[in-house]
Enzyme design. Structure first.
Site, PDB file in Angstrom:
ATOM      1  N   ASP A   1       0.858  -1.183   0.000  1.00 17.79           N
ATOM      2  CA  ASP A   1       0.000   0.000   0.000  1.00 17.79           C
ATOM      3  C   ASP A   1       0.892   1.231   0.000  1.00 17.79           C
ATOM      4  O   ASP A   1       2.117   1.132   0.119  1.00 17.79           O
ATOM      5  CB  ASP A   1      -0.933  -0.010   1.220  1.00 17.79           C
ATOM      6  CG  ASP A   1      -2.268   0.654   0.944  1.00 17.79           C
ATOM      7  OD1 ASP A   1      -2.290   1.678   0.228  1.00 17.79           O
ATOM      8  OD2 ASP A   1      -3.300   0.165   1.436  1.00 17.79           O
TER       9      ASP A   1
ATOM     10  N   GLY B   1       4.488   1.467  -1.589  1.00 15.45           N
ATOM     11  CA  GLY B   1       4.693   1.783  -2.991  1.00 15.45           C
ATOM     12  C   GLY B   1       3.399   2.063  -3.713  1.00 15.45           C
ATOM     13  O   GLY B   1       2.309   1.990  -3.134  1.00 15.45           O
ATOM     14  N   ASP B   2       3.526   2.392  -4.997  1.00 16.23           N
ATOM     15  CA  ASP B   2       2.398   2.680  -5.870  1.00 16.23           C
ATOM     16  C   ASP B   2       2.186   1.489  -6.799  1.00 16.23           C
ATOM     17  O   ASP B   2       3.148   0.943  -7.348  1.00 16.23           O
ATOM     18  CB  ASP B   2       2.686   3.946  -6.675  1.00 16.23           C
ATOM     19  CG  ASP B   2       1.532   4.343  -7.569  1.00 16.23           C
ATOM     20  OD1 ASP B   2       1.404   3.770  -8.682  1.00 16.23           O
ATOM     21  OD2 ASP B   2       0.751   5.225  -7.174  1.00 16.23           O
ATOM     22  N   PHE B   3       0.922   1.102  -6.985  1.00 20.41           N
ATOM     23  CA  PHE B   3       0.614  -0.068  -7.816  1.00 20.41           C
ATOM     24  C   PHE B   3       1.232   0.009  -9.206  1.00 20.41           C
ATOM     25  O   PHE B   3       1.627  -1.015  -9.778  1.00 20.41           O
ATOM     26  CB  PHE B   3      -0.902  -0.208  -7.995  1.00 20.41           C
ATOM     27  CG  PHE B   3      -1.692  -0.430  -6.748  1.00 20.41           C
ATOM     28  CD1 PHE B   3      -1.095  -0.903  -5.589  1.00 20.41           C
ATOM     29  CD2 PHE B   3      -3.053  -0.162  -6.735  1.00 20.41           C
ATOM     30  CE1 PHE B   3      -1.836  -1.112  -4.441  1.00 20.41           C
ATOM     31  CE2 PHE B   3      -3.808  -0.375  -5.591  1.00 20.41           C
ATOM     32  CZ  PHE B   3      -3.197  -0.844  -4.438  1.00 20.41           C
TER      33      PHE B   3
ATOM     34  N   HIS C   1     -12.155  -1.626  -8.930  1.00 21.73           N
ATOM     35  CA  HIS C   1     -13.277  -0.703  -9.136  1.00 21.73           C
ATOM     36  C   HIS C   1     -12.873   0.763  -9.007  1.00 21.73           C
ATOM     37  O   HIS C   1     -13.671   1.650  -9.287  1.00 21.73           O
ATOM     38  CB  HIS C   1     -14.449  -1.051  -8.218  1.00 21.73           C
ATOM     39  CG  HIS C   1     -14.240  -0.711  -6.766  1.00 21.73           C
ATOM     40  ND1 HIS C   1     -15.189  -0.978  -5.806  1.00 21.73           N
ATOM     41  CD2 HIS C   1     -13.216  -0.132  -6.087  1.00 21.73           C
ATOM     42  CE1 HIS C   1     -14.761  -0.582  -4.630  1.00 21.73           C
ATOM     43  NE2 HIS C   1     -13.570  -0.061  -4.778  1.00 21.73           N
TER      44      HIS C   1
END
Length: 347
Positions: free
Chosen positions: A208, A234-236, A254
Site C-alpha cells: 500500500d 509503494g504505488d501499484f 473498481h
C-alpha cells in the site's frame, strides 16, 4: 383492434413500492443512530429493558424513543415482549461492540461516507463530475484524512468488514498449496491478519502507499503478528509489486478505468509466482446488469471518483485471461460480492 381499458374499472396500481423506495434512507438512518447511541451494546447482556431504562443507558430523550425502538423491532434489529426490548439474533451477533463479529464500525463508515456524496447525486448527473466533499467540513475523503483519528476510524470501519471477508477467503482456497500471499492495497493489514491466523504456515505482505505504514505497524504490532505480516510501501503502477504465491485484489479494480485495470492485472501476473493464484473480489455487476444493489455500488464509485465503477464478471475474467491467467472462475461471496479466482501455470 386495440382497446383502451376504462380507468374507472381498471385495477388500482399500488403506490406502496414507490413510497417505500422514497423513504428507504430513513430505515438506514435509524440503524446508524442505534449504533452511534449504543442501543445494541446497552442490551448486550441479554436482559430485556423498557424504554425508560434504555433512555438512561443511551442518554436519549423519552419523547421519540418508543417509536425509534419499535421501528428497530420492525426492521428486525430488536425484539419486543410487552414493553421490554432485547437484541434480535442478528443484532446480538453483529452489532454488539467488542464482539469478534462486530460490524458496527462498517455501519458507521457507511453513514459517514454515503450521505454527503449521495446528497449531491443530481448535481453529479448534470455535470458528470465526481463529488469531492470538503474534508475540513467533515466530508468524505476515503483513506486520505488529514486527521489521524479520522483515518483510524475509517480503517476501523473497513476492518469490521475485512474480518468477515478474510474468514470467507480463508476457506475458499486450498491455502496448503501456497506459502505466501500479497494483499494489494492491504491498508493496515487486517485481512492479512485474519488469513495468517486461519493458516499459520502462511507469510503475508501488504502492499500500500507509504503513508499507511504507521497505521499498519500499530495495528499488526498490536495483534502480535509483526513476524508474519510485512508491509511494502509503494504505488501499484510505479513500483515493483512484491512476488507471492497468491495475490489478493479486494476493492481495487473498481477504483480505475478499464485501461488501468488491464495494466494492473498485467503487473500482478508478473508478481504471481508460477503455479500461483490471483483472487479478485468486488461488488461486480452481474453480466446482464439487472441487480440493482450492484448497480448502485457502481454508481457510488462514479459519484466519488473520476474513473471508478464496478464492472461485469465476464469483463474481469476476460482481463485476467488477457493478462495471462487461466481457469478463471466466479462465485458469490458474502451475498454482496463476487470472487473471481484464476491461476498462473506452473513453470
Amino acid at each position: 383492434m386495440t382497446t383502451t381499458e376504462d380507468p374507472q374499472t381498471a385495477p388500482a396500481v399500488d403506490p406502496g413500492p414507490l413510497i417505500r423506495l422514497t423513504i428507504a434512507d430513513c430505515a438506514a438512518k435509524v440503524l446508524h443512530s442505534a449504533v452511534t447511541l449504543g442501543v445494541f451494546g446497552a442490551l448486550a447482556d441479554g436482559r430485556p429493558a423498557d424504554s425508560a431504562e434504555l433512555a438512561r443507558r443511551t442518554g436519549t430523550h423519552h419523547r421519540m424513543l418508543p417509536d425509534f425502538l419499535d421501528a428497530l423491532v420492525g426492521l428486525g434489529m430488536l425484539e419486543r415482549t410487552e414493553d421490554r426490548y432485547r437484541n434480535s439474533l442478528l443484532a446480538q451477533t453483529y452489532l454488539v461492540p467488542d464482539s469478534s463479529s462486530y460490524l458496527g464500525g462498517f455501519v458507521e463508515l457507511t453513514n459517514e461516507t454515503l450521505y454527503g456524496t449521495w446528497g449531491r447525486l443530481t448535481e453529479a448527473l448534470r455535470s458528470g463530475e465526481p463529488q469531492h466533499l470538503d474534508p475540513d467540513k467533515g466530508g468524505f475523503v476515503g483513506d486520505r484524512h488529514k486527521d489521524p483519528a479520522k483515518m483510524k476510524r475509517f480503517l476501523a470501519g473497513l476492518d469490521a468488514y475485512s474480518d468477515r471477508m478474510g474468514a470467507e477467503l480463508a476457506r475458499r482456497l486450498d491455502w496448503g498449496r501456497h506459502s505466501s500471499f500479497l494483499d494489494l492495497g492491504g491498508a493496515r493489514g487486517n485481512l492479512a491478519a485474519v488469513l495468517v491466523e486461519a493458516h499459520p504456515h502462511l507469510k503475508a505482505t501488504c502492499f500500500d502507499l507509504e503513508r499507511t505504514r504507521p497505521l499498519f505497524t500499530e495495528h499488526i504490532g498490536g495483534l502480535g503478528l509483526a513476524d508474519r505480516v510485512a508491509f511494502a510501501g509503494g504505488d501499484f503502477f510505479d513500483d515493483p509489486i512484491p512476488p507471492a504465491d497468491v495475490v489478493v485484489l479486494g476493492h481495487i479494480l473498481h477504483g480505475f478505468h478499464t485501461g488501468r485495470r488491464r495494466e494492473l492485472l498485467g503487473r500482478v501476473f508478473e508478481a504471481v509466482r508460477p503455479g500461483g493464484t490471483v483472487l479478485v473480489y468486488d461488488r461486480m455487476i452481474d453480466d446482464d446488469r439487472s441487480d440493482p444493489e450492484r448497480l448502485l455500488s457502481s454508481l457510488h464509485m462514479r459519484l466519488v471518483s473520476p474513473d471508478g465503477s464496478e464492472y461485469r464478471v465476464a469483463d474481469c475474467r476476460a482481463w485476467l485471461r488477457e493478462a495471462g491467467f487461466t481457469d478463471g472462475t466466479a462465485q458469490p461471496l458474502l451475498g454482496t460480492h463476487t470472487l473471481v479466482t484464476a491461476h498462473k501455470e506452473a513453470a
